[in-house]
Design an enzyme around this catalytic site. Structure first.
Site: not given
Ligand code: TYD
Length: 334
Positions: A124-126, A148, A152
């Protein structure tokens, strides 16, 4: 070509199995999956009787179990098996360390001992951490900021150490956020889409100005297929589209596609340690391997929303049982 897909019952793994079966006639696929909450054989219902496909239930954390499959001989291992949801890693990191690190260690050991020709580790990019401006390149140091992302990053380091130390033929990929059919409705796109269908408000974390880069599943599958065929072992490839938006912008697009309005946005407490921005430089895969994404974001998002609209039974099965409470209240649990 015999391909072992670990975590093939999950969102990306099942999309990849569909992609490979459609693209190649002479492919043989083994799907090795533990069927945790995010693994769902419903994702593969349409191809379960395909003679080129076999499902084996098992855990990559159990060496004997995964090794008994790898030792039968496969041409390539693609590892999709992982705990992936940041919010869950904040609630309890243990499963992340176990699957995402020990699981990868077992795979590397098995690939090494059985002289498998290639392994692709999906990451992941994270791992690069928040990038407030500019873009992450493959050589950047890792600065993971969630349990997380740290799990990774650990696995990615392990992969490179195996290549350096044992010449284990592994490639690491870092991808931006995925969206598309079959994604478990805890991630932003499916969670918000399905909540809006039923008239629930959507929980936007903090001010909603966090930036993510997005890739449609099919484009990610074609990138992994390209890397599996042409990628150089020991290398890392970023997979990105350049399509970057704030969470609020994507939320507004989903609101529009589901026929709701902005009164359905509920600003909730921010995620702990929430990374403000991710952005990948994906020139390497484009120039060295000739890959590029094909699906425009608005088209992909429309396809995704339509898929969730047309598959209510799939959704109902996902959000039944113990997941029901989590689905309703996950953002309050943090
Ligand atoms: P997510 O889909 O959990 O992916 P990631 O954290 O791996 O990027 O979240 C995408 C973005 O959306 C992230 O900045 C967190 C935000 N988010 C919300 O604002 N509300 C939510 O309920 C969720 C699940 C994520």
């Amino acid at each position: 070509m015999k391909i072992l897909i670990t975590g093939g019952a999950g969102f990306m793994g099942s999309n990849m199995i569909h992609y490979l079966l459609k693209k190649y006639n002479d492919v043989e696929i083994i799907n090795f999956d533990l069927l945790t909450y995010a693994g769902n054989l419903e994702n593969l219902k349409d191809i379960e009787n395909d003679s080129r496909y076999t499902f084996i239930k098992g855990d990559i954390v159990d060496f004997q179990s995964i090794n008994s499959v790898v030792s039968q001989g496969v041409d390539i291992v693609i590892n999709y098996a992982a705990e992936t949801h940041v919010d869950r890693s904040i609630l309890d990191a243990k499963a992340f360390l176990s699957t995402n690190i020990m699981g990868v260690y077992n795979l590397l050991e098995s690939v090494r001992k059985n002289n498998i020709k290639k392994m692709v580790q999906i990451s992941t990019d994270e791992v690069y951490g928040a990038v407030l401006e500019g873009e992450s390149v493959e050589e950047d140091v890792f600065r993971p900021r969630s349990p997380y992302a740290a799990s990774k990053a650990s696995a990615d380091h392990l992969c490179h150490s195996y290549f350096t130390t044992y010449n284990t033929p592994v490639i690491v990929t870092h991808s931006v956020n995925f969206y598309g059919p079959y994604q478990f409705p805890e991630k932003l796109v499916p969670l918000f889409t399905t909540k809006l269908f039923t008239g629930e408000k959507v929980p936007v974390y903090g001010d909603g100005m966090q930036v993510r880069e997005w890739i449609f599943t099919e484009d990610h599958c074609s990138a992994i297929d390209t890397i599996a065929n042409k990628g150089e072992v020991g290398e890392t490839y970023n997979i990105g589209t350049g399509f970057r938006v704030t969470n609020l912008e994507i939320t507004k697009k989903i609101i529009k596609l589901t026929g709701r309005d902005e009164s359905y946005v509920e600003y909730v407490k921010d995620r702990a340690g929430h990374d403000r921005r991710y952005a990948l430089n994906s020139q390497k895969i484009r120039t060295k391997l000739g890959w590029k994404p094909e699906v425009n974001f608005d088209t992909g998002l429309q396809k995704t929303v339509d898929w969730y609209k047309n598959n209510p039974e799939w959704l109902e099965k996902c959000v039944s049982g113990e997941y029901k409470e989590y689905y309703k209240n996950q953002y309050k649990l943090r």
